[in-house]
Design a protein around this motif. Structure first.
Motif, PDB file in Angstrom:
ATOM      1  N   LEU A 279      -4.773  -3.609   9.752  1.00  0.00           N
ATOM      2  CA  LEU A 279      -4.482  -2.175   9.784  1.00  0.00           C
ATOM      3  C   LEU A 279      -4.858  -1.589  11.137  1.00  0.00           C
ATOM      4  N   ALA A 280      -5.972  -2.050  11.691  1.00  0.00           N
ATOM      5  CA  ALA A 280      -6.398  -1.577  13.015  1.00  0.00           C
ATOM      6  C   ALA A 280      -5.385  -1.948  14.096  1.00  0.00           C
ATOM      7  N   ALA A 281      -4.709  -3.071  13.881  1.00  0.00           N
ATOM      8  CA  ALA A 281      -3.697  -3.520  14.848  1.00  0.00           C
ATOM      9  C   ALA A 281      -2.339  -2.880  14.599  1.00  0.00           C
ATOM     10  N   GLY A 282      -2.254  -2.014  13.603  1.00  0.00           N
ATOM     11  CA  GLY A 282      -1.003  -1.337  13.303  1.00  0.00           C
ATOM     12  C   GLY A 282      -0.054  -2.137  12.425  1.00  0.00           C
ATOM     13  N   ASP A 283      -0.533  -3.238  11.849  1.00  0.00           N
ATOM     14  CA  ASP A 283       0.320  -4.105  11.037  1.00  0.00           C
ATOM     15  C   ASP A 283       0.097  -3.772   9.558  1.00  0.00           C
ATOM     16  N   ARG A 284       0.760  -2.736   9.088  1.00  0.00           N
ATOM     17  CA  ARG A 284       0.589  -2.298   7.710  1.00  0.00           C
ATOM     18  C   ARG A 284       1.155  -3.304   6.714  1.00  0.00           C
ATOM     19  N   ALA A 285       2.208  -3.995   7.097  1.00  0.00           N
ATOM     20  CA  ALA A 285       2.784  -4.996   6.198  1.00  0.00           C
ATOM     21  C   ALA A 285       1.771  -6.103   5.920  1.00  0.00           C
ATOM     22  N   ARG A 286       1.102  -6.558   6.958  1.00  0.00           N
ATOM     23  CA  ARG A 286       0.084  -7.593   6.788  1.00  0.00           C
ATOM     24  C   ARG A 286      -1.085  -7.065   5.975  1.00  0.00           C
ATOM     25  N   TYR A 287      -1.474  -5.833   6.213  1.00  0.00           N
ATOM     26  CA  TYR A 287      -2.553  -5.206   5.446  1.00  0.00           C
ATOM     27  C   TYR A 287      -2.262  -5.275   3.946  1.00  0.00           C
ATOM     28  N   HIS A 288      -1.081  -4.850   3.543  1.00  0.00           N
ATOM     29  CA  HIS A 288      -0.731  -4.848   2.120  1.00  0.00           C
ATOM     30  C   HIS A 288      -0.550  -6.262   1.588  1.00  0.00           C
ATOM     31  N   GLU A 289       0.005  -7.149   2.409  1.00  0.00           N
ATOM     32  CA  GLU A 289       0.198  -8.539   1.996  1.00  0.00           C
ATOM     33  C   GLU A 289      -1.139  -9.194   1.634  1.00  0.00           C
ATOM     34  N   VAL A 290      -2.166  -8.917   2.418  1.00  0.00           N
ATOM     35  CA  VAL A 290      -3.477  -9.532   2.191  1.00  0.00           C
ATOM     36  C   VAL A 290      -4.186  -8.904   0.993  1.00  0.00           C
ATOM     37  N   LEU A 291      -4.146  -7.569   0.890  1.00  0.00           N
ATOM     38  CA  LEU A 291      -4.911  -6.901  -0.157  1.00  0.00           C
ATOM     39  C   LEU A 291      -4.256  -6.964  -1.536  1.00  0.00           C
ATOM     40  N   GLU A 292      -2.947  -7.013  -1.592  1.00  0.00           N
ATOM     41  CA  GLU A 292      -2.272  -6.917  -2.882  1.00  0.00           C
ATOM     42  C   GLU A 292      -2.749  -7.963  -3.887  1.00  0.00           C
ATOM     43  N   PRO A 293      -2.932  -9.237  -3.507  1.00  0.00           N
ATOM     44  CA  PRO A 293      -3.395 -10.214  -4.504  1.00  0.00           C
ATOM     45  C   PRO A 293      -4.810  -9.961  -5.014  1.00  0.00           C
ATOM     46  N   THR A 294      -5.571  -9.145  -4.315  1.00  0.00           N
ATOM     47  CA  THR A 294      -6.940  -8.862  -4.761  1.00  0.00           C
ATOM     48  C   THR A 294      -6.991  -7.775  -5.833  1.00  0.00           C
ATOM     49  N   VAL A 295      -5.900  -7.028  -5.978  1.00  0.00           N
ATOM     50  CA  VAL A 295      -5.925  -5.881  -6.890  1.00  0.00           C
ATOM     51  C   VAL A 295      -6.044  -6.339  -8.340  1.00  0.00           C
ATOM     52  N   ALA A 296      -5.297  -7.361  -8.718  1.00  0.00           N
ATOM     53  CA  ALA A 296      -5.388  -7.860 -10.096  1.00  0.00           C
ATOM     54  C   ALA A 296      -6.798  -8.341 -10.399  1.00  0.00           C
ATOM     55  N   LEU A 297      -7.421  -9.016  -9.449  1.00  0.00           N
ATOM     56  CA  LEU A 297      -8.804  -9.458  -9.626  1.00  0.00           C
ATOM     57  C   LEU A 297      -9.730  -8.272  -9.806  1.00  0.00           C
ATOM     58  N   SER A 298      -9.595  -7.257  -8.952  1.00  0.00           N
ATOM     59  CA  SER A 298     -10.474  -6.092  -9.033  1.00  0.00           C
ATOM     60  C   SER A 298     -10.286  -5.348 -10.349  1.00  0.00           C
ATOM     61  N   ARG A 299      -9.049  -5.169 -10.764  1.00  0.00           N
ATOM     62  CA  ARG A 299      -8.810  -4.446 -12.023  1.00  0.00           C
ATOM     63  C   ARG A 299      -9.359  -5.216 -13.215  1.00  0.00           C
ATOM     64  N   HIS A 300      -9.348  -6.534 -13.111  1.00  0.00           N
ATOM     65  CA  HIS A 300      -9.940  -7.333 -14.181  1.00  0.00           C
ATOM     66  C   HIS A 300     -11.463  -7.218 -14.174  1.00  0.00           C
ATOM     67  N   VAL A 301     -12.074  -7.411 -13.012  1.00  0.00           N
ATOM     68  CA  VAL A 301     -13.534  -7.353 -12.903  1.00  0.00           C
ATOM     69  C   VAL A 301     -14.054  -5.985 -13.328  1.00  0.00           C
ATOM     70  N   PHE A 302     -13.310  -4.925 -13.006  1.00  0.00           N
ATOM     71  CA  PHE A 302     -13.727  -3.562 -13.322  1.00  0.00           C
ATOM     72  C   PHE A 302     -13.110  -3.043 -14.621  1.00  0.00           C
ATOM     73  N   GLY A 303     -12.544  -3.926 -15.414  1.00  0.00           N
ATOM     74  CA  GLY A 303     -11.985  -3.510 -16.689  1.00  0.00           C
ATOM     75  C   GLY A 303     -13.062  -3.037 -17.649  1.00  0.00           C
ATOM     76  N   ALA A 304     -12.627  -2.302 -18.663  1.00  0.00           N
ATOM     77  CA  ALA A 304     -13.574  -1.726 -19.629  1.00  0.00           C
ATOM     78  C   ALA A 304     -14.345  -2.831 -20.365  1.00  0.00           C
ATOM     79  N   PRO A 305     -15.640  -2.628 -20.624  1.00  0.00           N
ATOM     80  CA  PRO A 305     -16.462  -1.512 -20.133  1.00  0.00           C
ATOM     81  C   PRO A 305     -16.774  -1.664 -18.652  1.00  0.00           C
TER      82      PRO A 305
END
Length: 372
Positions: A279-305
């Motif tokens: 993101l600092a280098a202005g490469d937003r596509a790479r930013y989203h490419e890297v972070l997107e696979p982590t979202v499912a993990l985070s939503r699972h880890v932070f799932g209820a409760p």
């Protein structure tokens, strides 16, 4: 390739083949201010049973913070990720803050609360605030269960927080933790209605804009956070605490962005560092490419409760080889079951976040033998 067995809710097992870890581009970045709220490593021989004083493996706990600094993050110390209010007592939290400050190679902020034996919230806040400032950390004024239990309306919050902001000699971070993380905080800022509470929160910030570095918002509501950050006075940051929607909030839009103070950064530090460098280098596509696979993990880890997310964070650190035992202060490693943990392993693997798949498989196999 190494395979592991993963249990399902039906009691059946399925095979999952672990992939190779991804190569990360980690290090300093200047795209956003980003804190990782760090977990603590319990001493496996320290008697960390429910209700007992916390006993930490200090070497492993501090080594993990050094790792986060090396990835470019600031460390948010003694927060809920460190089991503050869930086993980490104030005496141990203060020692943790002091020890972290003594080795810090990057930015350090630390939680100020009321979780010790003082009669009124303001006095308790003052005592912890003085200790954090003396240690050399930036104060984070955490939400207070004590204040939530005694306050009768928004004026009580204004009185307590106003007194603290009048007295501080440096900008602090204000912390708004939602009820998903702590049900005892219902009605914080003087109303159970979130828009009304937001108005009271903004009144406080606008009265002391020079004393507030930023606000850390953990309501898990992306649209609310965007509205709040657009209402903040100039120069006051919005640190997202939304472990469900962090990629879009950090990326921002034409009207601004969120910085970050996140518990999930503890578990996904290499990926988050790589994304923020892109993101600092202005490469937003790479930013989203890297972070997107982590979202499912985070939503699972932070799932209820949601308040038991800490178990998943510690589990992933153990799988990664960053601590020798899968144990937690207060025995809270038992707060998630084997099916939940198996899914966390699978999602971490899909995100390329297991640095040594063979080690992770061996450790998982040992745990599976005990739990099933």
């Amino acid at each position: 390739m190494t395979s592991v067995k993963l249990p399902g809710r039906d009691g059946a097992f399925r095979e999952h083949r672990l992939g190779a870890p991804k190569a990360w581009d980690t290090g300093p970045f200047d795209s956003r201010v980003a804190f990782a709220a760090a977990h603590v490593v319990a001493d496996p021989f320290g008697g960390n049973v429910p209700g007992a004083p916390a006993r930490l493996d200090w070497d492993a706990t501090l080594a993990y913070r050094t790792r986060l600094w090396e990835h470019g993050f600031g460390v948010a110390e003694a927060m809920d990720t460190a089991q503050r209010g869930m086993g980490l007592d104030w005496d141990t939290a203060l020692e943790l803050i002091r020890r972290s400050a003594s080795i810090a190679t990057g930015r350090l902020a630390a939680g100020v609360g009321t979780d010790h034996d003082t009669a009124d919230p303001l006095t308790a806040y003052r005592e912890q605030l003085a200790a954090v400032v003396e240690a050399g950390a930036q104060p984070i004024l955490m939400c207070s269960r004590k204040l939530a239990a005694t306050a009768r309306g928004p004026e009580d919050y204004q009185e307590v927080y106003g007194a603290l902001l009048e007295e501080v000699d440096r900008p602090v971070i204000l912390h708004w933790l939602g009820t998903a993380f702590d049900p005892a905080l219902r009605g914080y800022w003087g109303s159970a209605d979130v828009p009304a509470a937001t108005g009271h929160f903004l009144d406080l910030i606008k009265a002391y804009p020079d004393k507030v570095d930023g606000v850390k918002v953990s309501l898990l509501d992306a649209s609310h956070e965007v509205g709040l950050r657009r209402s903040l006075p100039a120069g006051v940051r919005c640190y997202t605490g939304d472990d469900f929607n962090y990629p879009e909030l950090i990326a921002g839009d034409e009207l601004g962005h969120s910085d970050a103070l996140l518990g999930i950064f503890d578990a996904i530090a290499p990926a988050a560092s790589t994304a923020l460098r892109a993101l600092a280098a202005g490469d937003r596509a790479r930013y989203h490419e890297v972070l997107e696979p982590t979202v499912a993990l985070s939503r699972h880890v932070f799932g209820a409760p949601t308040y038991h997310y800490k178990t998943g964070v510690v589990f992933l650190a153990w799988l990664g080889g960053f601590q020798d035992a899968f144990g937690m202060v207060g025995g809270l490693q038992s707060a998630r079951d084997v099916v939940h943990l198996g899914e966390a392993l699978r999602l971490a693997d899909l995100a390329g976040l297991l640095p040594d798949p063979d080690l992770a498989a061996r450790r998982w196999g040992r745990l599976l033998d005990v739990l099933t």
